[in-house]
Scaffold this active site. Sequence first.
Site, PDB file in Angstrom:
ATOM      1  N   ASP A   1      68.848 -18.227  51.230  1.00 54.68           N
ATOM      2  CA  ASP A   1      68.162 -16.949  51.417  1.00 54.68           C
ATOM      3  C   ASP A   1      67.746 -16.291  50.111  1.00 54.68           C
ATOM      4  O   ASP A   1      67.684 -15.058  50.014  1.00 54.68           O
ATOM      5  CB  ASP A   1      69.040 -15.964  52.224  1.00 54.68           C
ATOM      6  CG  ASP A   1      69.393 -16.525  53.589  1.00 54.68           C
ATOM      7  OD1 ASP A   1      68.564 -17.274  54.137  1.00 54.68           O
ATOM      8  OD2 ASP A   1      70.487 -16.206  54.093  1.00 54.68           O
TER       9      ASP A   1
ATOM     10  N   LYS B   1      62.986 -18.409  49.025  1.00 53.93           N
ATOM     11  CA  LYS B   1      62.211 -19.645  48.810  1.00 53.93           C
ATOM     12  C   LYS B   1      60.851 -19.598  49.521  1.00 53.93           C
ATOM     13  O   LYS B   1      59.828 -19.952  48.955  1.00 53.93           O
ATOM     14  CB  LYS B   1      63.016 -20.867  49.320  1.00 53.93           C
ATOM     15  CG  LYS B   1      64.336 -21.061  48.581  1.00 53.93           C
ATOM     16  CD  LYS B   1      65.183 -22.163  49.188  1.00 53.93           C
ATOM     17  CE  LYS B   1      65.784 -21.825  50.529  1.00 53.93           C
ATOM     18  NZ  LYS B   1      66.802 -20.763  50.531  1.00 53.93           N
TER      19      LYS B   1
ATOM     20  N   GLY C   1      65.756 -20.157  57.521  1.00 56.84           N
ATOM     21  CA  GLY C   1      64.859 -19.087  57.961  1.00 56.84           C
ATOM     22  C   GLY C   1      64.140 -18.614  56.714  1.00 56.84           C
ATOM     23  O   GLY C   1      64.755 -17.990  55.852  1.00 56.84           O
ATOM     24  N   HIS C   2      62.895 -18.993  56.560  1.00 59.44           N
ATOM     25  CA  HIS C   2      62.138 -18.666  55.349  1.00 59.44           C
ATOM     26  C   HIS C   2      61.099 -17.599  55.673  1.00 59.44           C
ATOM     27  O   HIS C   2      60.190 -17.832  56.469  1.00 59.44           O
ATOM     28  CB  HIS C   2      61.473 -19.932  54.787  1.00 59.44           C
ATOM     29  CG  HIS C   2      62.467 -20.946  54.292  1.00 59.44           C
ATOM     30  ND1 HIS C   2      62.115 -22.145  53.737  1.00 59.44           N
ATOM     31  CD2 HIS C   2      63.822 -20.910  54.266  1.00 59.44           C
ATOM     32  CE1 HIS C   2      63.208 -22.805  53.388  1.00 59.44           C
ATOM     33  NE2 HIS C   2      64.259 -22.085  53.708  1.00 59.44           N
TER      34      HIS C   2
ATOM     35  N   GLN D   1      68.302 -23.983  52.401  1.00 58.30           N
ATOM     36  CA  GLN D   1      69.650 -23.589  51.993  1.00 58.30           C
ATOM     37  C   GLN D   1      69.692 -23.390  50.465  1.00 58.30           C
ATOM     38  O   GLN D   1      68.688 -23.059  49.884  1.00 58.30           O
ATOM     39  CB  GLN D   1      70.709 -24.618  52.447  1.00 58.30           C
ATOM     40  CG  GLN D   1      70.920 -24.665  53.954  1.00 58.30           C
ATOM     41  CD  GLN D   1      69.819 -25.399  54.713  1.00 58.30           C
ATOM     42  OE1 GLN D   1      69.561 -26.552  54.449  1.00 58.30           O
ATOM     43  NE2 GLN D   1      69.204 -24.734  55.664  1.00 58.30           N
TER      44      GLN D   1
END
Length: 426
Positions: A13, A16, A40-41, A221
């Site tokens: 988080d 990225k 979750g980007h 990650q």
Amino acid sequence: MKIDVLLGLQWGDEGKGKVVDVLTPEYDIICRFQGGPNAGHTLEFCGQKFVLRSVPSGIFQGGKINIIGNGVVLDPALFKAEIESLEASGQVLTDRLKISKKAHLILPTHRLLDAANESSKGDKKIGTTGKGIGPTYTDKISRNGLRVGDILCNFSEKYAQAVSRHRDLLNGKYSQNDIQLLEKEWFEGIEFIKRFELIDSEQYINNAINSGKKVLAEGAQGTMLDIDFGSYPYVTSSNTVCAGACTGLGVAPRHIGDVYGIFKAYCTRVGSGPFPTELFDNVGDALRNGGHEFGSVTGRPRRCGWIDLVALRYAIMLNGVTQLIIMKSDVMDNFESIKACTAYKIDGKETRDFPFDIENTKIEPVYVDLQGWQRDLSQINSENQFPSAFAAYLNFLEKELNVPIKIVSVGPDRAQTIIKTVISDK
Ligand code: GDP
Ligand code: IMO
Ligand code: MG
């Protein structure tokens, strides 16, 4: 031509997705190389916000090719939902998104196994995202997995065999009905995947590199969640480090170019596991609330703490980082002073090296105090406008980490990004 890699240096988080989107115009192809829908980007631009799970973050800018690499694990049901929501917002993806035939499939029973593993661990649970990541990679390594390319031939037979194995492992914990409930959407997802070009991505990517195309690999990650080097066993099940881009895309180490290491100006972690600089006080709350530190996948509150330079130096070493990207300094705009952990004290002795065990070893972070800038960074659009205390803070980090900071992000929007040209004194 080389392939550049952008990856997280902390516990995920870091931001990225935002930066891959910003860098996309410089590249021809963007590839995810590991992880799955545990990621979750988040991307924000033109007043819109998107959270990507399996789709690479290069999908929004300039019609670039995006590839889901062989190192990724794909859940067809979640993938279908993700694509449909992107299409509902006007994106046309089918021709630009390609999927490796060698990517492994997350089965409905992998999700159930993930839940069963977690509940059997009691208070030692990892706090996974519950997306079936661990069991899918376990099947891959134990040579029992199903791959995207398998859907093209005798798939129902292979599927039935895998599920029967999983049913034995689940040992009656879930009924056939529980499995069937998940299967309907899952099989719709399998049909849906066939709309996309399923490719030998290692060939595709190497051909592209050899013909002078620019490729960016997007990590999921973060390094401290890496299966080998993270805070094991509180990690994810893939190699999140730069080497993972080689195996997860089929590119040779000599083709790796720049390695962009991304980190927040503080530290966060979701799920269980050790976190030496974690804050349990109102400063931790200020970081959580100011930085909206709630999981983009699970909504869980993220644990917050001061920046940990011991862990960052370790991550930089493992990845061979060539350029640093700092995110979310704006969250500390109102702080009078800021702490940075430069060393750990263990048994009365200071060390700057990351130790084998950070869970059962008593670690006392050694902090330095830095002056806060107490100015709004979020509207700044050039490094010349940096408040002097902020410039000094960046300079301090570059000296401690021995790698230049190339990009400074001062807000969630694509536009709130400053590409530095002046490299500060080292
Ligand atoms: P990723 O998984 O590494 O892509 O990161 P996430 O999207 O899970 O979490 C990063 C969060 O921080 C998202 O909500 C972003 O919109 C937000 N964000 C990214 N960069 C900045 C920044 O510089 N400042 C602030 N305030 N928020 C940011
Ligand atoms: P992005 O790409 C933050 C964490 C989970 C849990 C551990 C194992 O958005 O940075 P898993 O479901 O992978 O078996 O969970 O890893 N985790 C993440 N934390 N960001 C992520 O992805 C994460 N993906 C997994 O919270 O502690
Ligand atoms: Mg995330």
